[in-house]
Enzyme design. Structure first.
Site, mmCIF file in Angstrom:
data_model
loop_
_atom_site.group_PDB
_atom_site.id
_atom_site.type_symbol
_atom_site.label_atom_id
_atom_site.label_comp_id
_atom_site.label_asym_id
_atom_site.label_seq_id
_atom_site.Cartn_x
_atom_site.Cartn_y
_atom_site.Cartn_z
ATOM 1 N N PRO A 125 0.881 -1.182 0.076
ATOM 2 C CA PRO A 125 -0.102 -0.075 -0.256
ATOM 3 C C PRO A 125 0.894 1.384 0.175
ATOM 4 O O PRO A 125 1.920 1.134 0.855
ATOM 5 C CB PRO A 125 -0.791 0.029 1.174
ATOM 6 N N GLU A 126 0.193 2.352 -0.913
ATOM 7 C CA GLU A 126 1.183 3.513 -0.879
ATOM 8 C C GLU A 126 0.302 4.567 -0.033
ATOM 9 O O GLU A 126 -0.591 4.424 0.493
ATOM 10 C CB GLU A 126 1.393 3.685 -2.494
#
Length: 301
Positions: A2-3
């Site tokens: 996840p960013e």
């Protein structure tokens, strides 16, 4: 992994259930995730009120009434569920599926709001750590992080100064969390495409040559730097807005493809026509520093 937009979306989803609420009970159902839990992990959480829930780069940070901060990282496969018996939800939709296997529910926070916050992580690359607020500046996990890409201080001049003497590719520089914090492979590919810059371009070309000479501080940002910062702002804000919309109308699920993927212009679109008007190029994929890079060789220079 996840960013920044996914982590920010998760933060916004957890905030109503956690902020201002007391942790009545905390469960660590195993001794470790990526790292072992601290011996006093549970004791330092139970009975504490979450006074604020913030984000730094890809970290969630829960301020506790004691003066401690609970640092949380989703790792590769981590996700949270909010269980309140009425509208159970999993904040954040991700391009890569999240697990629904309850065998991987490793940490649970029982809140005075009536909600239970469950952390699920099949690969156990996520981690949690409690840090005293006055020790955050010296925390090894945080002290070398670069500026927030959506922060007021991050602009073309700052990015150019950070890249002025680098010998690496532009994509490698953007993935370096010391240069800018929170960007990952997906959004770097998207930002480079929107700014029409090649991922193979030298990072140093973001600064004028005067700023690239050894011993010369900074350097004026080139037009490339201005375009790239604008593209970073645009793609991150668009992604966060997409996640926020999903939260507000309760259309969240755990494990479905979705989130920002329908707005991808280049990522995971190998073999498709370039979306740039009058380009006529084809999106290609190649491996760069061990990661898949998607780009249009015709319009990204």
């Amino acid at each position: 992994m996840p960013e920044l937009p996914e982590v920010e979306t998760v933060r916004r989803g957890l905030q109503p259930a956690m902020e201002g609420s007391k942790i009545l009970k905390a469960e660590a159902r195993r001794k470790d995730l990526r790292f072992p839990f601290q011996k006093d992990f549970i004791a330092r959480l139970e009975g504490q009120t979450v006074t604020g829930l913030g984000r730094r780069a890809k970290y969630l940070m829960a301020d506790l009434g004691s003066g401690d901060v609970l640092l949380m990282h989703l790792g590769m496969s981590g996700s949270f569920r909010v269980l309140d018996g009425v509208n159970d939800s999993a904040p954040g939709q991700f391009h890569h599926p999240r697990s629904e296997d309850r065998a991987h529910d490793h940490v649970v926070f029982h809140m005075s709001s009536g909600a239970a916050i469950v952390f699920n992580d099949p690969r156990r690359f996520g981690y949690m750590k409690i840090i005293a607020r006055n020790a955050l500046e010296d925390e090894p996990l945080l002290k070398d992080l670069g500026p927030e890409p959506l922060g007021n201080e991050f602009d073309a001049a700052m990015l150019a100064a950070s890249c002025a003497n680098k010998k690496t590719s532009l994509k490698a520089a953007l993935l370096d969390q010391r240069v800018v914090a929170g960007l990952g492979n997906i959004y770097v590919c998207e930002a480079l495409y929107r700014s029409h810059l090649s991922p193979r371009r030298l990072a140093a070309t973001l600064a004028t040559k005067a700023g690239q000479r050894k011993g010369v501080a900074g350097g004026e940002p080139t037009d490339h730097a201005v375009r790239l910062v604008n593209a970073i702002h645009s793609v991150l804000n668009q992604a966060i807005k997409a996640g926020g919309s999903s939260i507000s109308d309760h259309r969240l699920t755990s494990g479905e493809l979705g989130y920002f993927q329908h707005s991808f212009q280049v990522y995971d679109r190998e073999g498709e026509k370039c979306q740039t008007k009058n380009c006529g190029g084809i999106v290609r994929r190649f491996v760069q520093n061990g990661r898949s890079t998607f780009w249009c060789p015709k319009c990204q220079k």
